[in-house]
Design a protein around this motif. Structure first.
Motif, PDB file in Angstrom:
ATOM      1  N   LYS A   1       0.822  -1.208   0.000  1.00 13.02           N
ATOM      2  CA  LYS A   1       0.000   0.000   0.000  1.00 13.02           C
ATOM      3  C   LYS A   1       0.857   1.260   0.000  1.00 13.02           C
ATOM      4  O   LYS A   1       0.608   2.201  -0.764  1.00 13.02           O
ATOM      5  CB  LYS A   1      -0.923   0.004   1.239  1.00 13.02           C
ATOM      6  CG  LYS A   1      -1.831   1.199   1.214  1.00 13.02           C
ATOM      7  CD  LYS A   1      -1.939   1.929   2.516  1.00 13.02           C
ATOM      8  CE  LYS A   1      -2.049   3.407   2.238  1.00 13.02           C
ATOM      9  NZ  LYS A   1      -2.979   4.115   3.126  1.00 13.02           N
ATOM     10  N   ILE A   2       1.877   1.283   0.832  1.00 14.54           N
ATOM     11  CA  ILE A   2       2.684   2.503   0.962  1.00 14.54           C
ATOM     12  C   ILE A   2       3.586   2.694  -0.269  1.00 14.54           C
ATOM     13  O   ILE A   2       3.738   3.811  -0.762  1.00 14.54           O
ATOM     14  CB  ILE A   2       3.513   2.498   2.271  1.00 14.54           C
ATOM     15  CG1 ILE A   2       2.570   2.386   3.485  1.00 14.54           C
ATOM     16  CG2 ILE A   2       4.391   3.741   2.372  1.00 14.54           C
ATOM     17  CD1 ILE A   2       1.647   3.577   3.688  1.00 14.54           C
ATOM     18  N   VAL A   3       4.171   1.608  -0.777  1.00 19.93           N
ATOM     19  CA  VAL A   3       5.017   1.751  -1.975  1.00 19.93           C
ATOM     20  C   VAL A   3       4.184   2.345  -3.118  1.00 19.93           C
ATOM     21  O   VAL A   3       4.609   3.285  -3.792  1.00 19.93           O
ATOM     22  CB  VAL A   3       5.651   0.401  -2.387  1.00 19.93           C
ATOM     23  CG1 VAL A   3       6.296   0.499  -3.765  1.00 19.93           C
ATOM     24  CG2 VAL A   3       6.690  -0.032  -1.354  1.00 19.93           C
ATOM     25  N   ASP A   4       2.980   1.819  -3.294  1.00 20.51           N
ATOM     26  CA  ASP A   4       2.104   2.355  -4.342  1.00 20.51           C
ATOM     27  C   ASP A   4       1.816   3.841  -4.088  1.00 20.51           C
ATOM     28  O   ASP A   4       1.852   4.654  -5.013  1.00 20.51           O
ATOM     29  CB  ASP A   4       0.795   1.551  -4.369  1.00 20.51           C
ATOM     30  CG  ASP A   4      -0.268   2.210  -5.228  1.00 20.51           C
ATOM     31  OD1 ASP A   4      -0.032   2.338  -6.440  1.00 20.51           O
ATOM     32  OD2 ASP A   4      -1.312   2.627  -4.680  1.00 20.51           O
ATOM     33  N   ALA A   5       1.564   4.178  -2.820  1.00 15.84           N
ATOM     34  CA  ALA A   5       1.201   5.568  -2.500  1.00 15.84           C
ATOM     35  C   ALA A   5       2.360   6.538  -2.746  1.00 15.84           C
ATOM     36  O   ALA A   5       2.136   7.673  -3.147  1.00 15.84           O
ATOM     37  CB  ALA A   5       0.722   5.662  -1.048  1.00 15.84           C
TER      38      ALA A   5
ATOM     39  N   VAL B   1      -3.384  -7.716  -5.339  1.00 13.13           N
ATOM     40  CA  VAL B   1      -2.367  -8.367  -4.509  1.00 13.13           C
ATOM     41  C   VAL B   1      -1.207  -8.790  -5.412  1.00 13.13           C
ATOM     42  O   VAL B   1      -1.395  -9.545  -6.362  1.00 13.13           O
ATOM     43  CB  VAL B   1      -2.932  -9.600  -3.759  1.00 13.13           C
ATOM     44  CG1 VAL B   1      -1.852 -10.197  -2.861  1.00 13.13           C
ATOM     45  CG2 VAL B   1      -4.142  -9.220  -2.911  1.00 13.13           C
ATOM     46  N   LEU B   2      -0.028  -8.258  -5.109  1.00 11.66           N
ATOM     47  CA  LEU B   2       1.165  -8.555  -5.913  1.00 11.66           C
ATOM     48  C   LEU B   2       2.067  -9.538  -5.166  1.00 11.66           C
ATOM     49  O   LEU B   2       2.173  -9.471  -3.942  1.00 11.66           O
ATOM     50  CB  LEU B   2       1.929  -7.259  -6.175  1.00 11.66           C
ATOM     51  CG  LEU B   2       1.138  -6.194  -6.941  1.00 11.66           C
ATOM     52  CD1 LEU B   2       1.822  -4.847  -6.864  1.00 11.66           C
ATOM     53  CD2 LEU B   2       0.962  -6.626  -8.387  1.00 11.66           C
ATOM     54  N   HIS B   3       2.694 -10.431  -5.908  1.00 10.16           N
ATOM     55  CA  HIS B   3       3.576 -11.417  -5.276  1.00 10.16           C
ATOM     56  C   HIS B   3       5.025 -11.216  -5.718  1.00 10.16           C
ATOM     57  O   HIS B   3       5.942 -11.218  -4.911  1.00 10.16           O
ATOM     58  CB  HIS B   3       3.091 -12.824  -5.601  1.00 10.16           C
ATOM     59  CG  HIS B   3       1.687 -13.063  -5.127  1.00 10.16           C
ATOM     60  ND1 HIS B   3       1.377 -13.209  -3.794  1.00 10.16           N
ATOM     61  CD2 HIS B   3       0.509 -13.133  -5.788  1.00 10.16           C
ATOM     62  CE1 HIS B   3       0.064 -13.369  -3.656  1.00 10.16           C
ATOM     63  NE2 HIS B   3      -0.479 -13.333  -4.861  1.00 10.16           N
ATOM     64  N   LEU B   4       5.219 -11.094  -7.028  1.00 15.04           N
ATOM     65  CA  LEU B   4       6.585 -10.958  -7.564  1.00 15.04           C
ATOM     66  C   LEU B   4       6.844  -9.570  -8.125  1.00 15.04           C
ATOM     67  O   LEU B   4       7.987  -9.129  -8.231  1.00 15.04           O
ATOM     68  CB  LEU B   4       6.781 -11.975  -8.701  1.00 15.04           C
ATOM     69  CG  LEU B   4       7.167 -13.384  -8.285  1.00 15.04           C
ATOM     70  CD1 LEU B   4       6.933 -14.354  -9.437  1.00 15.04           C
ATOM     71  CD2 LEU B   4       8.624 -13.432  -7.854  1.00 15.04           C
ATOM     72  N   ILE B   5       5.784  -8.926  -8.528  1.00 11.52           N
ATOM     73  CA  ILE B   5       5.908  -7.669  -9.262  1.00 11.52           C
ATOM     74  C   ILE B   5       5.970  -6.501  -8.285  1.00 11.52           C
ATOM     75  O   ILE B   5       5.195  -6.463  -7.322  1.00 11.52           O
ATOM     76  CB  ILE B   5       4.728  -7.538 -10.246  1.00 11.52           C
ATOM     77  CG1 ILE B   5       4.847  -8.677 -11.267  1.00 11.52           C
ATOM     78  CG2 ILE B   5       4.715  -6.175 -10.924  1.00 11.52           C
ATOM     79  CD1 ILE B   5       3.705  -8.796 -12.210  1.00 11.52           C
ATOM     80  N   PRO B   6       6.892  -5.566  -8.474  1.00 16.61           N
ATOM     81  CA  PRO B   6       7.000  -4.425  -7.562  1.00 16.61           C
ATOM     82  C   PRO B   6       5.706  -3.610  -7.512  1.00 16.61           C
ATOM     83  O   PRO B   6       4.953  -3.538  -8.494  1.00 16.61           O
ATOM     84  CB  PRO B   6       8.153  -3.605  -8.167  1.00 16.61           C
ATOM     85  CG  PRO B   6       8.934  -4.580  -8.980  1.00 16.61           C
ATOM     86  CD  PRO B   6       7.939  -5.564  -9.503  1.00 16.61           C
ATOM     87  N   SER B   7       5.486  -2.971  -6.376  1.00 19.74           N
ATOM     88  CA  SER B   7       4.205  -2.292  -6.144  1.00 19.74           C
ATOM     89  C   SER B   7       4.099  -0.923  -6.821  1.00 19.74           C
ATOM     90  O   SER B   7       3.141  -0.199  -6.581  1.00 19.74           O
ATOM     91  CB  SER B   7       3.957  -2.162  -4.640  1.00 19.74           C
ATOM     92  OG  SER B   7       3.921  -3.432  -4.045  1.00 19.74           O
TER      93      SER B   7
END
Ligand code: GDP
Ligand code: IMO
Ligand code: MG
Length: 420
Positions: free
Chosen positions: A18-22, A51-57
């Protein structure tokens, strides 16, 4: 100082995605440096949860470069599924995402071995996500891995078969049934998907871009208390989740690191086995789980819940060199009359200042602070937060000597307060 790091200070699931995306709009590059599909990073915007598993946010922001670094272990089958379900077209994602040729692959045999090891462990199960993480990193360090750049080799199939043979010979020692076909077909389809992406020496790219003044954000997975060296070994993951891992997992010098953002929940959660001194096996723990929707993003397992653990937080701040703290999920704690916070531990009734390396039982000593009633999700200014939440934050700052510069008040991108 053009690289900042954002990482979890607890046992994972602190709200990193959440924060990386923000904060991605402030960066040119967003790069994952360790872990793999064991991670589940959730983020929300326009009322849709991803929901991401391998891909950066940072992937949902056009015109950003997302990198899967050399320190990550990639399962091609998971990669393909994730790419296809993300939203943007594959052609668009090919523009946004670059993969390190040096990143090791998780092979079908790794997933089966992970399951076989856990199956045979009895009461000492780690509670692995069963994504093949441990066996893939084991092969990497033993110099038996296959790396992403090798998928273009003409003899790739032969290399794969040799690895499979090794894994099958180990599996003979385990009383464990498995269906190889189930894993293999999706895996080879995933290899074809991977081939469409740029797989390069990303360490050159990231250093060149930084030399040109571009800004990078390194996105940690898991959390400090799951670090293979500093977590509650053996109940840990198999990579270095700490800030040092960003250097080895991306090929960057420590001299280039600027801020280290340490992210923590207003309380604690843990999935899987291992020590958890402030765990609440009672109604309060259940309430935190229900209100906080504390169920694994990757496995759906219920997360263990407990009060905030300050000695563990201080330990994580020390190991990572945290410069700024971000607190998440304080909205979940609205409505508690009082809130406890662990300030020290007791071992055999004596004060214990350090986290024991051998996971000896320790008892938390609590300070009780008054709670707050208000729903805070709509608040966007720090000054408007309830007084008792501000006191809770001030107490954490006084104890850690690190400023809390961001408060997350809900899962959505917009539900974020940056403290001026
Ligand atoms: P990560 O692994 O650190 O990215 O965290 P996860 O995505 O596994 O778990 C965090 C969960 O909390 C997700 O469901 C998020 O959508 C949600 N979340 C993140 N920040 C907040 C917040 O401030 N408040 C609430 N209520 N939920 C949040
Ligand atoms: P994110 O990035 C929470 C836990 C597992 C298990 C241990 C080892 O979403 O915060 P592994 O599959 O890595 O061998 O499992 O680590 N674990 C996590 N817990 N969040 C994660 O990732 C985790 N990744 C692994 O539950 O206890
Ligand atoms: Mg998670």
């Amino acid at each position: 100082m053009n690289i900042d790091i954002l990482l979890g200070l607890q046992w994972g699931d602190e709200g990193k995605g959440k924060i990386v995306d923000a904060i991605s709009p402030g960066y040119d590059i967003i790069a994952r440096f360790q872990g793999g599909p064991n991670a589940g990073h959730s983020l929300e915007f326009n009322n849709v949860k991803h929901v991401l598993h391998l891909i950066p946010s940072g992937i949902f922001h056009p015109n950003k470069i997302n990198i899967i670094g050399n320190g990550v272990v990639i399962d091609p089958a998971v990669f393909k599924k994730e790419i296809e379900n993300l939203g943007p077209s594959v052609d668009e994602l090919i523009k946004r995402l670059i993969i390190s040729a040096r990143a090791n692959l998780i092979l079908p045999g790794h997933r089966i071995l992970d399951a076989a090891y856990e199956h045979c462990k009895g009461s000492t199960k780690i509670g692995s996500t069963l994504k093949g993480i441990g066996p893939a990193y084991t092969d990497k360090v033993a110099r038996n891995g296959i790396r992403a750049g090798e998928i273009f080799r003409k003899d790739f199939r032969e290399i794969y078969d040799q690895h499979l043979k090794n894994h099958l010979s180990i599996l003979k020692n385990y009383d464990f049934k498995f269906d190889l076909d189930e894993y293999e077909s999706g895996w080879f389809e995933g290899i074809e998907m991977l081939k469409r992406f740029r797989i390069i020496n990303t360490e050159y790219l990231i250093n060149e871009l930084i030399a040109k003044g571009k800004k990078a954000l390194a996105e940690g997975a898991q959390g400090t208390m799951l670090d293979v060296d500093f977590g509650s070994y053996p109940f840990v993951t198999s990579s270095n989740t700490i800030s040092a891992g960003a250097c080895t997992g991306l090929g960057i010098s420590p001299k280039k690191i600027g801020d280290v953002f340490g992210i923590f929940k207003a309380y604690c959660t843990r999935v899987g086995s291992g020590p958890f001194p402030t765990e609440l096996n009672d109604e309060t723990g259940n309430t935190l789980r229900e209100i906080g929707h504390e169920f694994g993003s990757t496995t759906g397992r219920p997360r263990r819940c407990g009060w905030l653990d300050l000695p563990a937080l201080k330990y994580a701040i020390m190991i990572n060199g945290v410069t700024k703290l971000f607190i998440t999920k304080s909205d979940v704690m609205s409505g508690f009359k009082t809130i406890k916070i662990c300030t020290s531990y007791l071992s055999d009734e004596k004060e214990c200042r350090e986290i024991p390396f051998d996971n000896l039982p320790i008892k938390p000593v609590y300070k009780e602070l008054p709670g707050w009633e208000e729903n805070i999700s709509a608040i966007r200014e720090f000054s408007k937060l309830p007084e008792n939440l501000k006191k809770y934050i001030k107490f954490i700052e006084d104890q850690t000597n690190i400023p809390v510069t961001m408060v997350s008040v809900g899962p959505d991108r917009e539900e974020t307060i940056i403290r001026k």
